[in-house]
Design a protein around this motif. Structure first.
Motif, PDB file in Angstrom:
ATOM      1  N   LEU A 129      16.448  -7.483 -38.774  1.00 55.51           N
ATOM      2  CA  LEU A 129      15.392  -8.327 -38.883  1.00 55.51           C
ATOM      3  C   LEU A 129      15.369  -9.131 -37.333  1.00 55.51           C
ATOM      4  N   ALA A 130      16.576  -9.566 -36.872  1.00 53.76           N
ATOM      5  CA  ALA A 130      16.504 -10.198 -35.637  1.00 53.76           C
ATOM      6  C   ALA A 130      15.999  -9.221 -34.621  1.00 53.76           C
ATOM      7  N   ALA A 131      16.484  -8.090 -34.542  1.00 57.55           N
ATOM      8  CA  ALA A 131      16.111  -7.220 -33.631  1.00 57.55           C
ATOM      9  C   ALA A 131      15.013  -6.448 -33.687  1.00 57.55           C
ATOM     10  N   LEU A 132      14.288  -6.725 -34.815  1.00 57.80           N
ATOM     11  CA  LEU A 132      12.744  -6.504 -35.038  1.00 57.80           C
ATOM     12  C   LEU A 132      12.000  -7.673 -34.597  1.00 57.80           C
ATOM     13  N   GLY A 133      12.313  -8.885 -34.271  1.00 57.55           N
ATOM     14  CA  GLY A 133      11.687  -9.897 -33.962  1.00 57.55           C
ATOM     15  C   GLY A 133      11.183 -10.807 -34.974  1.00 57.55           C
ATOM     16  N   VAL A 134      11.652 -10.578 -36.186  1.00 59.87           N
ATOM     17  CA  VAL A 134      11.337 -11.379 -37.421  1.00 59.87           C
ATOM     18  C   VAL A 134      11.870 -12.575 -37.375  1.00 59.87           C
ATOM     19  N   ALA A 135      10.901 -13.645 -37.533  1.00 60.65           N
ATOM     20  CA  ALA A 135      11.161 -14.977 -37.582  1.00 60.65           C
ATOM     21  C   ALA A 135      12.163 -15.587 -38.806  1.00 60.65           C
ATOM     22  N   ALA A 138      17.665 -14.829 -41.056  1.00 58.79           N
ATOM     23  CA  ALA A 138      18.822 -15.242 -41.838  1.00 58.79           C
ATOM     24  C   ALA A 138      17.972 -15.467 -43.217  1.00 58.79           C
ATOM     25  N   GLY A 139      17.175 -16.401 -43.392  1.00 56.87           N
ATOM     26  CA  GLY A 139      16.512 -16.713 -44.303  1.00 56.87           C
ATOM     27  C   GLY A 139      15.842 -15.315 -45.171  1.00 56.87           C
ATOM     28  N   ARG A 140      15.084 -14.769 -44.140  1.00 57.13           N
ATOM     29  CA  ARG A 140      14.440 -13.531 -44.768  1.00 57.13           C
ATOM     30  C   ARG A 140      15.385 -12.404 -45.241  1.00 57.13           C
ATOM     31  N   ALA A 141      16.532 -12.365 -44.371  1.00 52.23           N
ATOM     32  CA  ALA A 141      17.766 -11.349 -45.049  1.00 52.23           C
ATOM     33  C   ALA A 141      18.014 -11.795 -46.441  1.00 52.23           C
ATOM     34  N   ARG A 142      18.153 -13.098 -46.612  1.00 50.73           N
ATOM     35  CA  ARG A 142      18.610 -13.565 -48.164  1.00 50.73           C
ATOM     36  C   ARG A 142      17.571 -13.242 -48.957  1.00 50.73           C
ATOM     37  N   ASP A 143      16.280 -13.437 -48.728  1.00 49.16           N
ATOM     38  CA  ASP A 143      15.118 -13.253 -49.502  1.00 49.16           C
ATOM     39  C   ASP A 143      15.469 -11.643 -49.790  1.00 49.16           C
ATOM     40  N   LEU A 144      15.212 -10.842 -48.880  1.00 44.00           N
ATOM     41  CA  LEU A 144      15.245  -9.287 -49.186  1.00 44.00           C
ATOM     42  C   LEU A 144      16.271  -8.910 -50.112  1.00 44.00           C
ATOM     43  N   ALA A 145      17.655  -9.495 -49.823  1.00 44.58           N
ATOM     44  CA  ALA A 145      18.539  -9.264 -50.687  1.00 44.58           C
ATOM     45  C   ALA A 145      18.411  -9.598 -52.276  1.00 44.58           C
ATOM     46  N   ASP A 146      17.749 -10.757 -52.265  1.00 50.24           N
ATOM     47  CA  ASP A 146      17.536 -11.212 -53.707  1.00 50.24           C
ATOM     48  C   ASP A 146      16.366 -10.434 -54.257  1.00 50.24           C
ATOM     49  N   TYR A 147      15.379  -9.970 -53.430  1.00 51.85           N
ATOM     50  CA  TYR A 147      14.062  -9.062 -54.004  1.00 51.85           C
ATOM     51  C   TYR A 147      14.838  -7.874 -54.551  1.00 51.85           C
TER      52      TYR A 147
END
Length: 179
Positions: A129-135, A138-147
């Motif tokens: 996500l960081a490499a793709l420039g997603v804000a 870290a938080g979004r990665a946790r959200d994706l794992a939870d989803y």
């Protein structure tokens, strides 16, 4: 033909997938492996040794699955990442459903056994996500794992009779990543 230990551990994973951790006995593994009674206890003297070996085998199978399912390189955009993650979820709920059920049962019995794998997954997602420039990678990665965990559980339980829709899963992932 796998060696005897691998045969026993794969049978043990089948037992856990079908009967849960309470069903994991030396006798049940012998039966699932279609081997004489006492074979499993010759290799794994007690249940703790058997469970530890099953966890190691699960890590080995997970690494092979990631190598098999994983992309050749990092995703070029969020769209590609969403499609890759959707495909992985469908594989885990379909072709590899037994392994996923075993992983879930083991994680409930031994939550510490899945901690390292979870953090590797979240770390890898965060890097992508960081490499793709997603804000807030870290938080979004946790959200994706939870989803992913929740979607997988639903695909194996309440939605087990439905035909999963990769496009719908990818769309949900893209919504989680929207600015």
């Amino acid at each position: 033909m796998p060696d005897r230990r691998t045969q026993l551990l794969d049978a043990a994973l089948t037992v856990v997938a079908d009967k849960g951790m309470k069903g994991l006995t030396h006798r049940a593994v012998d039966a699932a492996a279609q081997l004489p009674q006492g074979t499993t206890s010759n290799y794994y003297r007690n249940r703790a040794d058997l469970v530890e070996a099953v966890l190691d085998r699960l890590l080995e199978l997970d690494a092979a699955l990631l190598a098999e399912q994983g992309p050749a390189g990092p995703p070029k955009d969020v769209e590609e990442l969403a499609a890759q993650l959707a495909a992985m979820l469908l594989a885990l709920a379909g072709q590899h459903a037994g392994l996923t059920r075993a992983r879930l049962a083991l994680s409930l019995d031994k939550p510490e056994a899945v901690t390292a794998g979870h953090f590797r997954l979240v770390g890898g997602l965060e890097q992508a996500l960081a490499a793709l420039g997603v804000a807030d990678a870290a938080g979004r990665a946790r959200d994706l794992a939870d989803y992913g965990d929740g979607a997988l559980l639903h695909l194996l339980t309440v939605r087990r009779d439905e035909q999963p829709d990769a496009a719908a899963i990818a769309a949900a992932i893209r919504r989680l990543l929207a600015p």
